[in-house]
Design an enzyme around this catalytic site. Structure first.
Site, mmCIF file in Angstrom:
data_model
loop_
_atom_site.group_PDB
_atom_site.id
_atom_site.type_symbol
_atom_site.label_atom_id
_atom_site.label_comp_id
_atom_site.label_asym_id
_atom_site.label_seq_id
_atom_site.Cartn_x
_atom_site.Cartn_y
_atom_site.Cartn_z
ATOM 1 N N SER A 144 40.755 17.448 1.085
ATOM 2 C CA SER A 144 40.658 18.323 2.262
ATOM 3 C C SER A 144 39.750 17.631 3.262
ATOM 4 O O SER A 144 38.984 16.720 2.899
ATOM 5 C CB SER A 144 40.029 19.645 1.818
ATOM 6 O OG SER A 144 39.586 20.393 2.927
ATOM 7 N N TYR A 157 33.499 24.777 -2.921
ATOM 8 C CA TYR A 157 34.706 24.067 -2.480
ATOM 9 C C TYR A 157 34.344 22.685 -1.915
ATOM 10 O O TYR A 157 34.940 21.671 -2.283
ATOM 11 C CB TYR A 157 35.407 24.924 -1.422
ATOM 12 C CG TYR A 157 36.757 24.437 -0.981
ATOM 13 C CD1 TYR A 157 37.910 24.831 -1.650
ATOM 14 C CD2 TYR A 157 36.898 23.614 0.132
ATOM 15 C CE1 TYR A 157 39.169 24.407 -1.229
ATOM 16 C CE2 TYR A 157 38.140 23.192 0.564
ATOM 17 C CZ TYR A 157 39.277 23.590 -0.121
ATOM 18 O OH TYR A 157 40.509 23.164 0.306
HETATM 19 P P1 NAD Z 1 47.400 28.186 -2.735
HETATM 20 O O1 NAD Z 1 46.422 29.243 -3.090
HETATM 21 O O2 NAD Z 1 48.600 28.534 -1.957
HETATM 22 O O3 NAD Z 1 47.844 27.406 -4.044
HETATM 23 C C1 NAD Z 1 46.920 27.010 -5.024
HETATM 24 C C2 NAD Z 1 47.608 27.094 -6.365
HETATM 25 O O4 NAD Z 1 46.659 26.714 -7.365
HETATM 26 C C3 NAD Z 1 48.073 28.532 -6.673
HETATM 27 O O5 NAD Z 1 49.449 28.533 -7.018
HETATM 28 C C4 NAD Z 1 47.176 28.934 -7.837
HETATM 29 O O6 NAD Z 1 47.813 29.803 -8.754
HETATM 30 C C5 NAD Z 1 46.846 27.590 -8.454
HETATM 31 N N1 NAD Z 1 45.645 27.684 -9.264
HETATM 32 C C6 NAD Z 1 44.424 28.130 -8.882
HETATM 33 N N2 NAD Z 1 43.596 28.130 -9.930
HETATM 34 C C7 NAD Z 1 44.312 27.688 -10.994
HETATM 35 C C8 NAD Z 1 44.011 27.502 -12.371
HETATM 36 N N3 NAD Z 1 42.799 27.802 -12.879
HETATM 37 N N4 NAD Z 1 44.968 27.003 -13.183
HETATM 38 C C9 NAD Z 1 46.201 26.741 -12.708
HETATM 39 N N5 NAD Z 1 46.546 26.920 -11.411
HETATM 40 C C10 NAD Z 1 45.608 27.393 -10.579
HETATM 41 O O7 NAD Z 1 46.573 27.056 -1.995
HETATM 42 P P2 NAD Z 1 47.007 25.816 -1.095
HETATM 43 O O8 NAD Z 1 46.530 26.073 0.263
HETATM 44 O O9 NAD Z 1 48.418 25.419 -1.317
HETATM 45 O O10 NAD Z 1 46.033 24.721 -1.716
HETATM 46 C C11 NAD Z 1 46.448 23.667 -2.531
HETATM 47 C C12 NAD Z 1 45.419 22.568 -2.466
HETATM 48 O O11 NAD Z 1 45.296 22.131 -1.121
HETATM 49 C C13 NAD Z 1 44.022 23.027 -2.892
HETATM 50 O O12 NAD Z 1 43.402 22.009 -3.649
HETATM 51 C C14 NAD Z 1 43.315 23.211 -1.572
HETATM 52 O O13 NAD Z 1 41.936 23.023 -1.694
HETATM 53 C C15 NAD Z 1 43.945 22.111 -0.752
HETATM 54 N N6 NAD Z 1 43.822 22.287 0.690
HETATM 55 C C16 NAD Z 1 44.330 23.403 1.274
HETATM 56 C C17 NAD Z 1 44.181 23.547 2.640
HETATM 57 C C18 NAD Z 1 44.719 24.732 3.356
HETATM 58 O O14 NAD Z 1 44.394 24.888 4.538
HETATM 59 N N7 NAD Z 1 45.543 25.562 2.742
HETATM 60 C C19 NAD Z 1 43.521 22.580 3.393
HETATM 61 C C20 NAD Z 1 43.025 21.460 2.759
HETATM 62 C C21 NAD Z 1 43.190 21.324 1.396
#
Ligand code: NAD
Length: 262
Positions: A144, A157
């Site tokens: 991120s 985070y």
């Molecule tokens: P999201 O919440 O849509 O998806 C995250 C997924 O991780 C979910 O399906 C959840 O069930 C799964 N998860 C969480 N804890 C878990 C566990 N203990 N065991 C198994 N699965 C688990 O989130 P997203 O936005 O798609 O994020 C995905 C990645 O991208 C993350 O690492 C997040 O930090 C990163 N990210 C997101 C953004 C954003 O703006 N959405 C920006 C930068 C980075």
């Protein structure tokens, strides 16, 4: 925004494991890897979301290209075992809590670090013997902007993502002579359920409405004033898995609309 012509990456014959594949970025990565020909193992604790992903892959004419594994990544031994034999590993699962440090529950801090840093370490550890054995592997860590920059109220985070950046670079240095690359993707705010939840949290923390959270807080430092789409992240992830990307390793590739150009 819709991506109409994805690049022609060919990952036929490759296996890939994607964590957090039930939603958001992980789901987009799983579908994009499958579209490129990879056989994808989709891992998440959300069984319903995985079932929907499975159906979507089958509906897109790719039956059998996505298999699902319901797993809570806090079970680190199971995570390590699940990664055995994969050619491509996408460490993506994550969670967020927005809270000042003095109010941040220590047990949530531990869980965030476990899922977002310890589990990736164990998954990499589980994947490397096969990758080293065949002299080829790709590790894509979904980091991120918060792997490179801090924001208030996101101590766990930001700590986990900074740790993931270090882990990724270390894996790159160790893996290079075995044909294994390791990189971080560093998106700004992506249109996913995680961000929808954050918008609500930030609105409560700052006492303002959700629209003002997006324009005044989330996109304050982004030169491009829109959220990035999960499919755009997936496209870059797939590129990193191609032969053409074999010299890209130890990198942190921002996709942040210019946020870190400041
Ligand atoms: P999201 O919440 O849509 O998806 C995250 C997924 O991780 C979910 O399906 C959840 O069930 C799964 N998860 C969480 N804890 C878990 C566990 N203990 N065991 C198994 N699965 C688990 O989130 P997203 O936005 O798609 O994020 C995905 C990645 O991208 C993350 O690492 C997040 O930090 C990163 N990210 C997101 C953004 C954003 O703006 N959405 C920006 C930068 C980075």
């Amino acid at each position: 925004m819709t991506l109409t012509s994805p690049s022609a990456a060919d990952l036929g014959g490759r296996t890939a494991l994607v964590t957090g594949a039930a939603g958001g970025i992980g789901r987009a990565c799983a579908l994009r890897l499958a579209a490129a020909g990879a056989k994808v193992r989709a891992v998440d604790r959300d069984a319903e979301g995985l079932a929907a992903l499975y159906d979507e892959a089958a509906g897109a004419g790719r039956p059998g290209t996505v298999e699902t594994l319901v797993l809570d990544l806090t079970d680190l031994d199971a995570a390590e075992q699940a990664a055995a034999g994969t050619d491509i590993l996408v460490n993506n699962a994550g969670l967020q809590l927005v809270r000042p440090i003095e109010d941040f529950p220590p047990e949530v801090f531990s869980t965030v670090l476990r899922v977002m840093l310890e589990a990736p370490f164990r998954l990499i550890r589980g994947a490397l013997p096969h990758m080293y054995g065949q002299g080829w592997g790709r590790i894509v860590n979904v980091s991120s902007v918060h792997g490179l920059r801090a924001s208030p109220y996101k101590s766990a985070y930001v700590s986990a993502k900074h740790g993931l950046e270090g882990l990724s670079k270390t894996a790159a240095l160790e893996g290079a002579r075995h044909g294994v690359t390791s990189n971080c993707l560093c998106p700004g705010y992506v249109r996913t359920p995680l961000v929808e939840r954050q918008i609500a949290d930030q609105a409560a923390a700052h006492g303002i409405g959700p629209e003002r959270v997006v324009t005044e807080i989330l996109l304050a430092d982004s030169a491009v004033k829109r959220l990035v789409e999960p499919e755009e992240i997936a496209e870059l992830a797939v590129y990193l898995c191609t032969e053409q990307a074999s010299f890209i390793t130890g990198a942190s590739l921002t996709m942040d609309g210019g946020w870190t150009a400041h």
